[in-house]
Motif scaffolding. Sequence first.
Motif, PDB file in Angstrom:
ATOM      1  N   PHE A 125     -12.357  -2.911   4.273  1.00  0.00           N
ATOM      2  CA  PHE A 125     -11.042  -2.727   4.892  1.00  0.00           C
ATOM      3  C   PHE A 125     -10.028  -2.223   3.869  1.00  0.00           C
ATOM      4  O   PHE A 125      -9.304  -1.244   4.105  1.00  0.00           O
ATOM      5  CB  PHE A 125     -10.614  -4.075   5.483  1.00  0.00           C
ATOM      6  CG  PHE A 125      -9.214  -4.142   6.022  1.00  0.00           C
ATOM      7  CD1 PHE A 125      -8.738  -3.201   6.927  1.00  0.00           C
ATOM      8  CD2 PHE A 125      -8.363  -5.185   5.649  1.00  0.00           C
ATOM      9  CE1 PHE A 125      -7.445  -3.278   7.441  1.00  0.00           C
ATOM     10  CE2 PHE A 125      -7.082  -5.275   6.152  1.00  0.00           C
ATOM     11  CZ  PHE A 125      -6.618  -4.318   7.046  1.00  0.00           C
ATOM     12  N   LEU A 126      -9.995  -2.852   2.700  1.00  0.00           N
ATOM     13  CA  LEU A 126      -9.038  -2.462   1.661  1.00  0.00           C
ATOM     14  C   LEU A 126      -9.289  -1.043   1.165  1.00  0.00           C
ATOM     15  O   LEU A 126      -8.347  -0.337   0.783  1.00  0.00           O
ATOM     16  CB  LEU A 126      -9.106  -3.448   0.492  1.00  0.00           C
ATOM     17  CG  LEU A 126      -8.590  -4.867   0.768  1.00  0.00           C
ATOM     18  CD1 LEU A 126      -8.879  -5.784  -0.413  1.00  0.00           C
ATOM     19  CD2 LEU A 126      -7.098  -4.857   1.081  1.00  0.00           C
ATOM     20  N   ASP A 127     -10.551  -0.619   1.167  1.00  0.00           N
ATOM     21  CA  ASP A 127     -10.887   0.743   0.739  1.00  0.00           C
ATOM     22  C   ASP A 127     -10.226   1.798   1.622  1.00  0.00           C
ATOM     23  O   ASP A 127     -10.062   2.949   1.207  1.00  0.00           O
ATOM     24  CB  ASP A 127     -12.406   0.952   0.760  1.00  0.00           C
ATOM     25  CG  ASP A 127     -13.083   0.339  -0.460  1.00  0.00           C
ATOM     26  OD1 ASP A 127     -12.371   0.035  -1.439  1.00  0.00           O
ATOM     27  OD2 ASP A 127     -14.314   0.164  -0.425  1.00  0.00           O
ATOM     28  N   LYS A 128      -9.868   1.414   2.837  1.00  0.00           N
ATOM     29  CA  LYS A 128      -9.282   2.355   3.792  1.00  0.00           C
ATOM     30  C   LYS A 128      -7.752   2.322   3.783  1.00  0.00           C
ATOM     31  O   LYS A 128      -7.104   3.050   4.542  1.00  0.00           O
ATOM     32  CB  LYS A 128      -9.811   2.061   5.199  1.00  0.00           C
ATOM     33  CG  LYS A 128     -11.333   2.175   5.307  1.00  0.00           C
ATOM     34  CD  LYS A 128     -11.840   1.866   6.698  1.00  0.00           C
ATOM     35  CE  LYS A 128     -13.357   1.861   6.732  1.00  0.00           C
ATOM     36  NZ  LYS A 128     -13.967   3.159   6.339  1.00  0.00           N
ATOM     37  N   LEU A 129      -7.183   1.461   2.948  1.00  0.00           N
ATOM     38  CA  LEU A 129      -5.732   1.318   2.878  1.00  0.00           C
ATOM     39  C   LEU A 129      -5.198   1.881   1.568  1.00  0.00           C
ATOM     40  O   LEU A 129      -5.946   2.090   0.612  1.00  0.00           O
ATOM     41  CB  LEU A 129      -5.339  -0.156   2.994  1.00  0.00           C
ATOM     42  CG  LEU A 129      -5.787  -0.909   4.249  1.00  0.00           C
ATOM     43  CD1 LEU A 129      -5.348  -2.366   4.164  1.00  0.00           C
ATOM     44  CD2 LEU A 129      -5.230  -0.255   5.509  1.00  0.00           C
ATOM     45  N   THR A 130      -3.903   2.099   1.522  1.00  0.00           N
ATOM     46  CA  THR A 130      -3.238   2.549   0.297  1.00  0.00           C
ATOM     47  C   THR A 130      -2.093   1.589  -0.018  1.00  0.00           C
ATOM     48  O   THR A 130      -1.720   0.751   0.815  1.00  0.00           O
ATOM     49  CB  THR A 130      -2.674   3.972   0.466  1.00  0.00           C
ATOM     50  OG1 THR A 130      -1.728   3.977   1.548  1.00  0.00           O
ATOM     51  CG2 THR A 130      -3.789   4.967   0.746  1.00  0.00           C
ATOM     52  N   LEU A 131      -1.542   1.723  -1.197  1.00  0.00           N
ATOM     53  CA  LEU A 131      -0.379   0.925  -1.594  1.00  0.00           C
ATOM     54  C   LEU A 131       0.840   1.838  -1.614  1.00  0.00           C
ATOM     55  O   LEU A 131       0.898   2.792  -2.398  1.00  0.00           O
ATOM     56  CB  LEU A 131      -0.597   0.291  -2.970  1.00  0.00           C
ATOM     57  CG  LEU A 131       0.520  -0.632  -3.464  1.00  0.00           C
ATOM     58  CD1 LEU A 131       0.652  -1.865  -2.570  1.00  0.00           C
ATOM     59  CD2 LEU A 131       0.269  -1.057  -4.912  1.00  0.00           C
ATOM     60  N   GLU A 132       1.790   1.561  -0.739  1.00  0.00           N
ATOM     61  CA  GLU A 132       2.998   2.382  -0.676  1.00  0.00           C
ATOM     62  C   GLU A 132       3.819   2.223  -1.960  1.00  0.00           C
ATOM     63  O   GLU A 132       3.774   1.181  -2.615  1.00  0.00           O
ATOM     64  CB  GLU A 132       3.845   1.980   0.534  1.00  0.00           C
ATOM     65  CG  GLU A 132       3.197   2.289   1.868  1.00  0.00           C
ATOM     66  CD  GLU A 132       4.068   1.859   3.038  1.00  0.00           C
ATOM     67  OE1 GLU A 132       5.291   1.669   2.838  1.00  0.00           O
ATOM     68  OE2 GLU A 132       3.524   1.702   4.145  1.00  0.00           O
ATOM     69  N   HIS A 133       4.586   3.268  -2.267  1.00  0.00           N
ATOM     70  CA  HIS A 133       5.343   3.270  -3.517  1.00  0.00           C
ATOM     71  C   HIS A 133       6.343   2.115  -3.584  1.00  0.00           C
ATOM     72  O   HIS A 133       6.529   1.509  -4.643  1.00  0.00           O
ATOM     73  CB  HIS A 133       6.066   4.610  -3.684  1.00  0.00           C
ATOM     74  CG  HIS A 133       6.673   4.790  -5.040  1.00  0.00           C
ATOM     75  ND1 HIS A 133       5.916   4.835  -6.199  1.00  0.00           N
ATOM     76  CD2 HIS A 133       7.973   4.895  -5.435  1.00  0.00           C
ATOM     77  CE1 HIS A 133       6.720   4.973  -7.240  1.00  0.00           C
ATOM     78  NE2 HIS A 133       7.969   5.010  -6.809  1.00  0.00           N
ATOM     79  N   LYS A 134       6.975   1.790  -2.454  1.00  0.00           N
ATOM     80  CA  LYS A 134       7.957   0.697  -2.468  1.00  0.00           C
ATOM     81  C   LYS A 134       7.293  -0.639  -2.796  1.00  0.00           C
ATOM     82  O   LYS A 134       7.886  -1.504  -3.445  1.00  0.00           O
ATOM     83  CB  LYS A 134       8.694   0.605  -1.131  1.00  0.00           C
ATOM     84  CG  LYS A 134       7.822   0.254   0.064  1.00  0.00           C
ATOM     85  CD  LYS A 134       8.640   0.198   1.347  1.00  0.00           C
ATOM     86  CE  LYS A 134       7.761  -0.117   2.552  1.00  0.00           C
ATOM     87  NZ  LYS A 134       8.549  -0.147   3.812  1.00  0.00           N
ATOM     88  N   HIS A 135       6.049  -0.806  -2.368  1.00  0.00           N
ATOM     89  CA  HIS A 135       5.323  -2.039  -2.664  1.00  0.00           C
ATOM     90  C   HIS A 135       4.845  -2.054  -4.117  1.00  0.00           C
ATOM     91  O   HIS A 135       4.839  -3.103  -4.765  1.00  0.00           O
ATOM     92  CB  HIS A 135       4.151  -2.203  -1.701  1.00  0.00           C
ATOM     93  CG  HIS A 135       4.584  -2.387  -0.278  1.00  0.00           C
ATOM     94  ND1 HIS A 135       3.860  -1.920   0.796  1.00  0.00           N
ATOM     95  CD2 HIS A 135       5.697  -2.987   0.241  1.00  0.00           C
ATOM     96  CE1 HIS A 135       4.503  -2.227   1.921  1.00  0.00           C
ATOM     97  NE2 HIS A 135       5.615  -2.874   1.601  1.00  0.00           N
ATOM     98  N   LYS A 169     -12.113   1.231  14.098  1.00  0.00           N
ATOM     99  CA  LYS A 169     -13.198   2.033  14.678  1.00  0.00           C
ATOM    100  C   LYS A 169     -14.182   2.435  13.585  1.00  0.00           C
ATOM    101  O   LYS A 169     -15.408   2.356  13.765  1.00  0.00           O
ATOM    102  CB  LYS A 169     -12.620   3.269  15.361  1.00  0.00           C
ATOM    103  CG  LYS A 169     -13.638   4.124  16.109  1.00  0.00           C
ATOM    104  CD  LYS A 169     -12.922   5.220  16.889  1.00  0.00           C
ATOM    105  CE  LYS A 169     -13.910   6.066  17.693  1.00  0.00           C
ATOM    106  NZ  LYS A 169     -14.751   6.912  16.826  1.00  0.00           N
ATOM    107  N   GLU A 170     -13.665   2.843  12.440  1.00  0.00           N
ATOM    108  CA  GLU A 170     -14.533   3.216  11.320  1.00  0.00           C
ATOM    109  C   GLU A 170     -15.336   2.016  10.827  1.00  0.00           C
ATOM    110  O   GLU A 170     -16.531   2.137  10.539  1.00  0.00           O
ATOM    111  CB  GLU A 170     -13.697   3.791  10.175  1.00  0.00           C
ATOM    112  CG  GLU A 170     -13.158   5.182  10.444  1.00  0.00           C
ATOM    113  CD  GLU A 170     -12.419   5.745   9.243  1.00  0.00           C
ATOM    114  OE1 GLU A 170     -12.422   5.090   8.170  1.00  0.00           O
ATOM    115  OE2 GLU A 170     -11.828   6.839   9.366  1.00  0.00           O
TER     116      GLU A 170
END
Length: 361
Positions: A125-135, A169-170
């Motif tokens: 799951f984490l592999d499919k997410l990114t870290l936004e600049h504000k975070h 879904k992925e």
Amino acid sequence: MRRDFDILNIAKGLGIKILKKASSEEYIARCPFCGDSKNPEHGHLYLNISKDTYYCVRCGEGGSAIGLYARLKRIDTKEAYRELIEENITLPPATKNSEEKRPAAKENYNSVAPIEARDRVYRAFLDKLTLEHKHLRNLLKRGLSWEETAKNLYKSLPEEPQERWRICKELVEEKYNLKGIPGFYQQEENGEKYWTFVAYKGFLVPIRDVQGRIQGFQIRLDETEHRKYIWFSSRNKLNGTPAHAWQGVHGGPSKIVIVTEGPLKADVAHYLSRYTFVSVPGVNAIKGIEVILKDLGAEKVYIAFDMDLLTNKAVQKAKERLEKKLIEAGFEVHTKTWNSRYKGIDDYLLAREKQKQKKVV
């Protein structure tokens, strides 16, 4: 004959402060067990009116309406039942209006999947997410390095429902089973069910066990008017799964271990001090902590709760309970304090680090 008891009436009768309605089924209140946050308008205790249950997302306390009454009155549930019958704190007779006000209970939620399954799903799951600049800025401001933020796998939650559906879904197509994984649940549309996950604005903070496996997440919320953290949990959702009040491990085996409240705080404190930390989600959420400490090889344990310890009687009592528990388990126990200008140990360590840098310059 079994009687149902109104969780809201019981809570009010016990002097619990009800803050606001969170949804059609839940109210937010101040938790009487952990003392809750310093701001009197912030609360972590959820009162579910469809099931007449309570659950604190901060300390993990939860149970039935009768159980709440029994805990705070310090009596057993049989005696609590008798007292409640006498006080007549029951639900009104079922009428058309009352049925409309009290939604029908949802299906029972799933049991939490084994840690191995959770770790596999969560990492994919984490592999499919990114870290936004504000975070990222938020984390760097706390004293973490770029490398540490990547290593700790903090990721931002997507806000768009289509993106959440696509990710699930992925995962399903990749043969990951989302049933029993806290945070994931199903929605139904046109007679078809599909997987998604809870929608909050914020970033995920992984909570690991002694072996480094991801047990679950806390979400650091962007909007912190009412609370800063919430569990990545799909309690009361279709095919959903509740999170538990997991304790986290931050660092490797060590003879000296520091216990503090909150996984992100412990991540920062571990990075700045290099000591091993165990995080508890609330000062009263200490069940089984002695097992974790023994698995880490700890001999000496420092309790490093926030500095409201000096003035908050509820925190003082919680610290004393933890101290007693650890001494009985055979640990050498100490209390760690610092300049009260700094609330948490992470704040103190960051200030100390900045002072060191000034001296070098």
